[in-house]
Design an enzyme around this catalytic site. Structure first.
Site, PDB file in Angstrom:
ATOM      1  NE  ARG A   1       5.685   5.436   1.770  1.00  0.00           N
ATOM      2  CZ  ARG A   1       5.296   4.336   1.285  1.00  0.00           C
ATOM      3  NH1 ARG A   1       4.228   3.739   2.258  1.00  0.00           N
ATOM      4  NH2 ARG A   1       5.387   3.607   0.309  1.00  0.00           N
TER       5      ARG A   1
ATOM      6  CB  CYS B   1       3.661   2.864  -8.807  1.00  0.00           C
ATOM      7  SG  CYS B   1       4.621   1.563  -9.714  1.00  0.00           S
TER       8      CYS B   1
ATOM      9  CE  LYS C   1      -1.919   1.988   2.201  1.00  0.00           C
ATOM     10  NZ  LYS C   1      -1.326   1.971   0.849  1.00  0.00           N
TER      11      LYS C   1
ATOM     12  CB  CYS D   1       1.788   1.963  -5.446  1.00  0.00           C
ATOM     13  SG  CYS D   1       2.414   0.686  -4.477  1.00  0.00           S
TER      14      CYS D   1
ATOM     15  CE  LYS E   1       0.452  -1.799   3.015  1.00  0.00           C
ATOM     16  NZ  LYS E   1       1.019  -1.512   1.434  1.00  0.00           N
TER      17      LYS E   1
ATOM     18  CB  CYS F   1       3.818  -5.222  -9.189  1.00  0.00           C
ATOM     19  SG  CYS F   1       3.308  -4.752  -7.558  1.00  0.00           S
TER      20      CYS F   1
ATOM     21  NE  ARG G   1       1.749   1.463   6.414  1.00  0.00           N
ATOM     22  CZ  ARG G   1       2.178   0.950   5.183  1.00  0.00           C
ATOM     23  NH1 ARG G   1       2.216   1.885   3.936  1.00  0.00           N
ATOM     24  NH2 ARG G   1       2.572  -0.127   4.853  1.00  0.00           N
TER      25      ARG G   1
ATOM     26  CB  CYS H   1       9.380  -0.997  -6.240  1.00  0.00           C
ATOM     27  SG  CYS H   1       8.171  -1.760  -5.529  1.00  0.00           S
TER      28      CYS H   1
HETATM   29 FE1  SRM Z   1       2.446   0.984  -2.261  1.00  0.00          FE
HETATM   30  C1  SRM Z   1       4.064  -1.503  -1.147  1.00  0.00           C
HETATM   31  C2  SRM Z   1       5.486   2.693  -3.075  1.00  0.00           C
HETATM   32  C3  SRM Z   1       0.656   3.928  -2.387  1.00  0.00           C
HETATM   33  C4  SRM Z   1      -0.309  -0.433  -2.303  1.00  0.00           C
HETATM   34  N1  SRM Z   1       4.311   0.771  -2.198  1.00  0.00           N
HETATM   35  C5  SRM Z   1       4.879  -0.658  -1.583  1.00  0.00           C
HETATM   36  C6  SRM Z   1       6.589  -0.596  -1.746  1.00  0.00           C
HETATM   37  C7  SRM Z   1       6.904  -0.098  -0.410  1.00  0.00           C
HETATM   38  C8  SRM Z   1       7.215  -1.884  -2.135  1.00  0.00           C
HETATM   39  C9  SRM Z   1       7.389  -2.784  -1.128  1.00  0.00           C
HETATM   40  O1  SRM Z   1       6.629  -3.252  -0.148  1.00  0.00           O
HETATM   41  O2  SRM Z   1       8.486  -3.115  -1.076  1.00  0.00           O
HETATM   42  C10 SRM Z   1       6.757   0.735  -2.725  1.00  0.00           C
HETATM   43  C11 SRM Z   1       7.941   1.370  -2.633  1.00  0.00           C
HETATM   44  C12 SRM Z   1       8.348   1.833  -3.991  1.00  0.00           C
HETATM   45  C13 SRM Z   1       9.649   2.583  -3.928  1.00  0.00           C
HETATM   46  O3  SRM Z   1      10.682   2.157  -4.456  1.00  0.00           O
HETATM   47  O4  SRM Z   1       9.440   3.845  -3.484  1.00  0.00           O
HETATM   48  C14 SRM Z   1       5.403   1.203  -2.672  1.00  0.00           C
HETATM   49  N2  SRM Z   1       3.071   2.985  -2.469  1.00  0.00           N
HETATM   50  C15 SRM Z   1       4.141   3.647  -2.761  1.00  0.00           C
HETATM   51  C16 SRM Z   1       4.068   5.018  -3.403  1.00  0.00           C
HETATM   52  C17 SRM Z   1       5.550   5.486  -3.211  1.00  0.00           C
HETATM   53  C18 SRM Z   1       3.775   5.090  -4.932  1.00  0.00           C
HETATM   54  C19 SRM Z   1       4.088   6.395  -5.549  1.00  0.00           C
HETATM   55  O5  SRM Z   1       4.616   6.108  -6.663  1.00  0.00           O
HETATM   56  O6  SRM Z   1       3.555   7.414  -5.083  1.00  0.00           O
HETATM   57  C20 SRM Z   1       2.865   5.245  -2.520  1.00  0.00           C
HETATM   58  C21 SRM Z   1       3.335   5.700  -1.066  1.00  0.00           C
HETATM   59  C22 SRM Z   1       1.846   6.400  -0.293  1.00  0.00           C
HETATM   60  C23 SRM Z   1       2.350   7.164   1.067  1.00  0.00           C
HETATM   61  O7  SRM Z   1       2.996   8.081   1.135  1.00  0.00           O
HETATM   62  O8  SRM Z   1       2.234   6.355   1.924  1.00  0.00           O
HETATM   63  C24 SRM Z   1       2.001   4.002  -2.380  1.00  0.00           C
HETATM   64  N3  SRM Z   1       0.400   1.651  -2.321  1.00  0.00           N
HETATM   65  C25 SRM Z   1      -0.111   2.976  -2.368  1.00  0.00           C
HETATM   66  C26 SRM Z   1      -1.473   2.776  -2.695  1.00  0.00           C
HETATM   67  C27 SRM Z   1      -2.165   3.845  -3.007  1.00  0.00           C
HETATM   68  C28 SRM Z   1      -2.947   4.630  -1.820  1.00  0.00           C
HETATM   69  O9  SRM Z   1      -2.653   4.180  -0.704  1.00  0.00           O
HETATM   70  O10 SRM Z   1      -3.524   5.589  -2.091  1.00  0.00           O
HETATM   71  C29 SRM Z   1      -1.820   1.591  -2.713  1.00  0.00           C
HETATM   72  C30 SRM Z   1      -3.025   1.032  -3.052  1.00  0.00           C
HETATM   73  C31 SRM Z   1      -4.092   1.091  -1.852  1.00  0.00           C
HETATM   74  C32 SRM Z   1      -4.301   0.411  -0.813  1.00  0.00           C
HETATM   75  O11 SRM Z   1      -3.298   0.281  -0.145  1.00  0.00           O
HETATM   76  O12 SRM Z   1      -5.067  -0.801  -1.047  1.00  0.00           O
HETATM   77  C33 SRM Z   1      -0.544   0.600  -2.392  1.00  0.00           C
HETATM   78  N4  SRM Z   1       1.800  -0.607  -1.778  1.00  0.00           N
HETATM   79  C34 SRM Z   1       0.615  -1.388  -1.807  1.00  0.00           C
HETATM   80  C35 SRM Z   1       0.590  -2.699  -1.530  1.00  0.00           C
HETATM   81  C36 SRM Z   1      -0.391  -3.760  -1.759  1.00  0.00           C
HETATM   82  C37 SRM Z   1      -1.325  -3.689  -0.463  1.00  0.00           C
HETATM   83  C38 SRM Z   1      -2.265  -4.833  -0.535  1.00  0.00           C
HETATM   84  O13 SRM Z   1      -3.202  -4.769   0.374  1.00  0.00           O
HETATM   85  O14 SRM Z   1      -2.344  -5.652  -1.154  1.00  0.00           O
HETATM   86  C39 SRM Z   1       2.016  -2.786  -1.490  1.00  0.00           C
HETATM   87  C40 SRM Z   1       2.700  -4.485  -0.990  1.00  0.00           C
HETATM   88  C41 SRM Z   1       2.596  -4.747   0.347  1.00  0.00           C
HETATM   89  O15 SRM Z   1       2.020  -4.044   1.338  1.00  0.00           O
HETATM   90  O16 SRM Z   1       2.569  -6.140   0.608  1.00  0.00           O
HETATM   91  C42 SRM Z   1       2.617  -1.770  -1.548  1.00  0.00           C
HETATM   92 FE1  SF4 Z   2       6.199  -1.332  -6.582  1.00  0.00          FE
HETATM   93 FE2  SF4 Z   2       4.026  -2.492  -7.093  1.00  0.00          FE
HETATM   94 FE3  SF4 Z   2       3.634  -0.232  -6.004  1.00  0.00          FE
HETATM   95 FE4  SF4 Z   2       4.469  -0.105  -8.186  1.00  0.00          FE
HETATM   96  S1  SF4 Z   2       2.593  -0.799  -7.481  1.00  0.00           S
HETATM   97  S2  SF4 Z   2       5.657   0.916  -6.313  1.00  0.00           S
HETATM   98  S3  SF4 Z   2       5.877  -1.853  -8.504  1.00  0.00           S
HETATM   99  S4  SF4 Z   2       4.621  -2.186  -5.413  1.00  0.00           S
END
Ligand code: SRM
Ligand code: SF4
Length: 574
Positions: A79, A433, A214, A482, A212, A478, A148, A439
């Protein structure tokens, strides 16, 4: 008198990895050099996230490879760090070429305004990072327990205020970077300076943050960055045409786990108003408060939202106040009305133009009849302004002169992409997502199934005469959230293959969470269930009423809480 003492809970494993890592170096370099496997150790995987890298495997190939007795198809996701989603044409071209040379050929625009590469084999990681470095891009702190990618409204050229807010966002992104040289040593072959000063992390300390963190910046009336979902938010307050300062928000976050009532999405609280030149000072105070008080024993309870939920916003405000040199003022009035991306051509005050281009799920690739990657590369080759990635996974081509405008139109027309923005209101607003196959946490499909899901709903919207209505539908594989599905008017959250929890009733402008409508439903059943609701909405809605508002008023039972703990907030406008 009781002699009983409570045993402190053990720290989460990641805390040990961090403290032993010599500021995020660990064993990553050796693991990358090990050619006997495509994988790296769990410890190195956790640490390399701080450098923007995630170890993944192609889940479509898992069963076959297992049957063949082979190792999983391991590859990294990388990323890019890109505050406010701003990239130059030169950077675009280099990223495009790197995707072809050392990753899976597609580029993925994310919901936090950056690029992701997938399918980066171990042996290609350094090549990718060195290539990015040539055009001054890096992936430092794009993931990991640090601040981030910082979000900011796209299109800075339109006004002085947008430009100022972008600069504040970019400055905070740089200010909050970890100071360790680990990234430069591991991936860019920077030499260790023998006998140099011991490294210190003045803001983070040796164990960085519990989780994390943000940050987002918004300029009302557009809440395009979903400001209330950010750990830390800055809402620009414009008075007499000038940026007076920011209302600061704290404690937003969306991730949760199905069936774990201790986890929940939460909208941020208002902390107060600050002058614009105090962004970094307040940011550091918020970040260090979370550093000192966040839960380091349970990563499912370690985000800032839980620190604030448990201790209260008054306590948190007091802590921040003690760490800054000036008095926080009460939040000033503001009003969000929309989240929409500005699609199509718009003229700016300086006479240049920008063009908002819709890209479903932010996936940039070439497929038969849809050569989006080639078209954007050709545009980058002639473009003299910037690209701005939007929080809705789209792109804005900005700073375009009248002459270049015609050339860009010609490139889009040549590749049959002139009508990408002529989609239904539902499609233009939809987010998904990444989910399968990359993922590791996906429980259900998301990006890959979005086009067919939209098609099913579009048929009903056509019948109801709602084709052009902006309705937000977001789907994730899930409950981590995201693409911010809990802020969608229709939110699908993956539970199991083919099964989703269905949430309805968020406010379109991102100021109210949706609520659980069905705990587990297939897409086809959801389409059947929502058909009469959509038809009723078309006939019975009040003037200007959004689909989410209608569902909130008419469809959701009054006791349908979002969650047993999370309480939907009616409005956050002061
Ligand atoms: Fe996310 C984890 C993709 C925005 C909440 N996110 C992941 C991972 C890295 C999976 C992993 O941990 O193994 C995903 C990678 C998938 C892949 O194959 O690319 C992933 N997140 C994404 C992206 C690429 C989704 C998208 O389709 O655009 C976004 C990348 C953002 C960036 O450029 O930095 C992305 N993730 C978000 C958001 C939205 C936001 O930040 O505005 C959230 C919800 C807001 C938040 O953080 O509360 C989000 N991602 C999570 C979480 C849950 C965090 C939590 O507090 O519970 C995880 C899992 C974790 O951290 O354990 C996660
Ligand atoms: Fe992966 Fe869940 Fe984030 Fe979708 S919402 S990219 S399935 S961690």
């Amino acid at each position: 008198m009781s002699t009983e003492t409570t045993t402190p809970k053990p720290l989460a494993a990641n805390e040990t990895y961090k403290i032993n890592s010599h500021h995020l170096r660990g064993n990553i370099a050796a693991d990358l050099a090990d050619t006997s496997t495509g994988n790296i150790s769990e410890e190195s995987n956790q640490l390399s996230k701080f450098h923007g890298l995630y170890m993944q495997d192609d889940r479509d190939l898992r069963n076959t490879l297992k049957k063949e007795g082979k190792e999983k198809a391991f590859a990294f996701m990388l990323r890019v760090r890109l505050a406010g989603g701003k990239a130059t044409p030169k950077q675009w071209i280099v990223l495009d070429k790197l995707a072809d040379a050392v990753a899976s050929p597609s580029l993925r625009l994310t919901t936090r305004q950056t690029f992701q590469f997938h399918g980066v084999l171990k042996g290609n990681v350094k090549k990718l990072i060195k290539g990015m470095n040539q055009v001054l891009l890096d992936s430092i702190a794009a993931c990991g327990d640090v601040n981030r990618n910082v979000m900011a409204p796209p299109n800075p050229e339109r006004s002085e205020i947008l430009q100022q807010v972008y600069e504040d966002a970019a400055n905070w992104s740089n200010y909050a970077l970890p100071k360790t040289r680990a990234y430069h040593e591991i991936y860019l072959d920077e030499e260790l300076v023998a006998g140099g000063e011991p490294e210190v992390e003045p803001m983070y300390g040796d164990t960085y943050l519990p989780r994390k963190f943000k940050t987002g910046f918004a300029i009302p009336p557009s809440n395009d960055v979903d400001i209330f979902s950010q750990d830390l938010g800055y809402i620009a307050i414009v008075e007499n045409g000038k940026l007076a300062g920011y209302n600061v928000t704290v404690g937003g976050g969306l991730g949760m786990s199905h069936g774990n009532a201790e986890t929940f999405p939460r909208l941020a609280d208002l902390l107060g108003f600050i002058p614009a030149d105090k962004v970094n000072e307040v940011g550091a105070a918020v970040l260090t408060t979370q550093r000192d008080f966040g839960d380091r024993t349970n990563r499912k309870h370690a985000r800032l939202k839980y620190t604030i939920q448990d201790r209260g916003i008054e306590w948190f405000r007091g802590e921040v106040q003690n760490r800054i040199s000036f008095q926080l003022e009460p939040a000033r009035p503001f009003n969000f009305t929309t989240i929409e991306d500005p699609f199509g051509w718009h003229e700016c005050s300086d006479g240049t133009w920008f063009y908002g281009l819709h890209i479903l799920s932010g996936r940039i690739k070439d497929v038969q009849g849809w050569p989006m990657k080639t078209a954007l590369r050709e545009i980058a080759e002639i473009h003299e302004g910037d690209f701005r990635l939007t929080p809705s996974q789209n792109v804005t081509i900005s700073g375009v002169t009248a002459e270049k405008k015609a050339e860009i139109e010609a490139i889009l027309a040549k590749h049959g992409l002139s009508h990408e923005n002529d989609r239904s209101g539902l499609r233009l607003n939809a987010l998904s997502c990444v989910a399968l196959p990359t993922c590791g946490l996906a429980l259900a499909e998301s990006e890959r199934d979005l086009p067919s899901i939209l098609g099913k709903f579009e048929n009903i919207l056509d019948e109801a005469g709602l084709r052009d209505d902006a309705i937000s539908l977001r789907i994730t594989g899930c409950p981590n959230g995201c693409c911010r599905p809990y802020l969608a008017e229709i939110g699908f959250v993956g539970k199991a293959p083919g099964k989703y929890a269905l949430y309805l009733g968020a406010k379109y402008n991102g100021t109210r969470l949706n609520r659980l409508f069905s705990p587990s439903i297939t897409i086809d059943d959801a389409v059947s269930t929502l058909t009469p609701i959509i038809k009723r909405y078309a006939k019975e809605r009040n003037e200007g009423e959004g689909f989410g508002d209608f569902c909130d008023r008419e469809i959701l039972p009054s006791d349908a809480t979002f969650h047993s703990i999370g309480t939907p907030k009616a409005s956050l406008t002061a």
